[in-house]
Design a protein around this motif. Structure first.
Motif, PDB file in Angstrom:
ATOM      1  N   ALA A  73      33.718  19.966  -4.873  1.00 26.50           N
ATOM      2  CA  ALA A  73      32.510  19.497  -4.176  1.00 26.50           C
ATOM      3  C   ALA A  73      32.310  20.243  -2.867  1.00 26.50           C
ATOM      4  O   ALA A  73      33.265  20.539  -2.156  1.00 26.50           O
ATOM      5  N   CYS A  74      31.031  20.536  -2.557  1.00 25.10           N
ATOM      6  CA  CYS A  74      30.718  21.272  -1.328  1.00 25.10           C
ATOM      7  C   CYS A  74      30.741  20.345  -0.115  1.00 25.10           C
ATOM      8  O   CYS A  74      30.962  20.773   1.011  1.00 25.10           O
ATOM      9  N   GLY A  75      30.473  19.047  -0.342  1.00 20.30           N
ATOM     10  CA  GLY A  75      30.485  18.082   0.760  1.00 20.30           C
ATOM     11  C   GLY A  75      29.184  18.010   1.541  1.00 20.30           C
ATOM     12  O   GLY A  75      29.031  17.148   2.411  1.00 20.30           O
ATOM     13  N   SER A  76      28.224  18.900   1.246  1.00 18.04           N
ATOM     14  CA  SER A  76      27.023  18.885   2.077  1.00 18.04           C
ATOM     15  C   SER A  76      25.703  18.863   1.309  1.00 18.04           C
ATOM     16  O   SER A  76      24.656  18.692   1.912  1.00 18.04           O
ATOM     17  N   CYS A  77      25.723  19.002  -0.009  1.00 18.32           N
ATOM     18  CA  CYS A  77      24.450  18.961  -0.745  1.00 18.32           C
ATOM     19  C   CYS A  77      23.942  17.515  -0.827  1.00 18.32           C
ATOM     20  O   CYS A  77      24.621  16.592  -0.400  1.00 18.32           O
ATOM     21  N   ARG A  78      22.766  17.337  -1.381  1.00 16.60           N
ATOM     22  CA  ARG A  78      22.155  16.005  -1.440  1.00 16.60           C
ATOM     23  C   ARG A  78      23.069  14.990  -2.145  1.00 16.60           C
ATOM     24  O   ARG A  78      23.294  13.894  -1.646  1.00 16.60           O
ATOM     25  N   HIS A 113      28.735  15.035  -8.924  1.00 19.93           N
ATOM     26  CA  HIS A 113      27.482  15.712  -9.297  1.00 19.93           C
ATOM     27  C   HIS A 113      27.020  16.659  -8.194  1.00 19.93           C
ATOM     28  O   HIS A 113      25.819  16.863  -7.996  1.00 19.93           O
ATOM     29  N   CYS A 114      28.002  17.261  -7.500  1.00 16.90           N
ATOM     30  CA  CYS A 114      27.701  18.256  -6.467  1.00 16.90           C
ATOM     31  C   CYS A 114      26.768  19.320  -7.032  1.00 16.90           C
ATOM     32  O   CYS A 114      26.997  19.853  -8.118  1.00 16.90           O
ATOM     33  N   LEU A 115      25.718  19.620  -6.280  1.00 20.32           N
ATOM     34  CA  LEU A 115      24.688  20.548  -6.767  1.00 20.32           C
ATOM     35  C   LEU A 115      25.024  22.004  -6.491  1.00 20.32           C
ATOM     36  O   LEU A 115      24.351  22.904  -6.972  1.00 20.32           O
ATOM     37  N   ASP A 116      26.069  22.233  -5.680  1.00 18.56           N
ATOM     38  CA  ASP A 116      26.396  23.610  -5.288  1.00 18.56           C
ATOM     39  C   ASP A 116      27.635  24.113  -6.043  1.00 18.56           C
ATOM     40  O   ASP A 116      28.681  24.371  -5.456  1.00 18.56           O
ATOM     41  N   GLY A 117      27.506  24.219  -7.360  1.00 14.55           N
ATOM     42  CA  GLY A 117      28.627  24.734  -8.150  1.00 14.55           C
ATOM     43  C   GLY A 117      29.821  23.810  -8.154  1.00 14.55           C
ATOM     44  O   GLY A 117      30.964  24.255  -8.244  1.00 14.55           O
TER      45      GLY A 117
HETATM   46 ZN   LIG Z   1      27.798  19.252  -3.068  1.00 12.49          ZN
END
Ligand SMILES: [Zn+2]
Ligand SMILES: [Zn+2]
Length: 349
Positions: free
Chosen positions: A89-94, A103-107
């Motif tokens: 998880a990127c921790g910062s996407c929506r 369901h992290c949107l950044d890969g």
């Molecule tokens: Zn994310």
């Protein structure tokens, strides 16, 4: 380096592969010191996960030592001991900001051993390393922590928290596999009055009693729903956790749930299941389900550190990492082998 590679349905091989390299500034390369095999890996080999490409290294659980960090990594440096989350998880996407790391949107999401090379290897590349790795406190039992990559947070988040286990509750856990056992261990945090473990494997049921189950129901010995209703004075259970992933066990949960109860589905389902809405609606039943977010890993790590739970008890077999093909055999024949979790250890560097 060596890695366990998926070569198509039913085919896996321990092969030589190039060592992973940094591809993005937020990547971390980890030397794997211990990993394990998940029921999900067996689902992949059965052909249940068509999104995985042949050639992918399997595995999404493990601990290790940071080998190399990308230029954007702030929290880790080479030599740090780390626990790998099964969810990237990127921790910062929506979605991450909503706590929906699965369901992290950044890969992100379930990447390891699925969409990118996983942990059943000597080295693994972890994208979004700052958020997807957890520092291991000094002196901790690293073998126990391998259980925190996936199964402990899955049982806790999707079973215990989603099922809102509360003091005095009667809880049934249907399925005494590793995730059902993880739900059992973490349900104890909330002091339920009764935890009824349901399975068809006598060894697993007796192990569940050692882990704190107050009652055990062997489905091979007659009608499980009737047995559970009899144990609960005809009322049913406040929380029914489904930890198998087949229609029959989800139906059992619907048959034993008390008015106002919560059905927490943890199982990975491959086919549709009948929902008895015509019976459940008037009983004020809620139903939850989901993919683990792994956002309770820090909490669970503290619980292991302070001795409140001992997930190393789930490890029944130990192998060297290069014996992984043999370990798959044992894990794949869990009932005959009495296997729960198999631990694979890399030789000391
Ligand atoms: Zn994310
Ligand atoms: Zn898993």
């Amino acid at each position: 380096m060596k890695a366990l590679v998926y070569n198509g349905v039913g085919q896996k091989e321990w092969v030589e592969k190039p060592k992973p390299t940094i591809q993005s500034a937020t990547d971390v390369i980890v030397r794997v010191t211990a990993t394990t095999i998940c029921g999900t890996d067996l689902h992949i080999l059965k052909g249940d996960v068509p999104t995985i490409a042949p050639g992918t290294t399997l595995g999404h659980e493990g601990v290790g030592v940071v080998e190399e960090v990308g230029a954007g990594i702030r929290g880790f440096k080479p030599g740090d001991r780390v626990l790998i989350a099964c969810i990237t998880a990127c921790g910062s996407c929506r979605n991450c900001r909503k706590g929906m790391h699965s369901h992290c949107l950044d890969g992100g999401g379930w990447q390891l051993g699925h969409l990118i090379d996983g942990t059943q290897a000597e080295y693994v590349r972890i994208p979004h390393g700052d958020f997807s790795l957890h520092r291991i406190p000094e002196g901790m039992d690293e073998e126990a922590l391998v259980m925190l990559s996936d199964i402990l947070p899955t049982g806790f988040e999707i079973g215990v928290l989603a099922g809102k286990v509360s003091p005095g509750d009667t809880v049934a856990i249907v399925g005494a596999g590793p995730v059902g056992m993880a739900a059992l261990l973490t349900a104890g945090f909330y002091s339920p009055a009764k935890i009824i473990m349901v399975d068809m494997d006598k060894k697993r049921l007796s192990l569940a009693r050692q882990f704190g189950a107050t009652d055990a129901v062997d489905v091979s010995e007659g009608n499980a729903a009737e047995a559970i209703m009899a144990m609960t004075d005809g009322v049913g259970v406040d929380v029914a956790m489904e930890a198998v992933g087949i229609p029959k066990t989800f139906e059992l949960c619907q048959d034993i749930i008390a008015p106002g109860g919560r059905i927490a589905n943890i199982g990975v389902h491959g086919t549709k299941v009948d929902l008895a809405l015509e019976r459940l609606w008037i009983q004020n039943i809620s139903i939850s389900m989901g993919l683990v977010n792994t956002d309770t890993m820090q909490q669970l790590m503290r619980s292991v550190e302070t001795g409140q739970i001992d997930p190393s008890a789930l490890i029944t077999h130990r192998f060297d990492l290069d014996e992984i093909v043999e370990a798959y055999e044992v894990f794949g024949n869990a009932a005959e082998e009495g296997a729960l979790k198999v631990l694979l250890k890399a030789p000391a560097a």
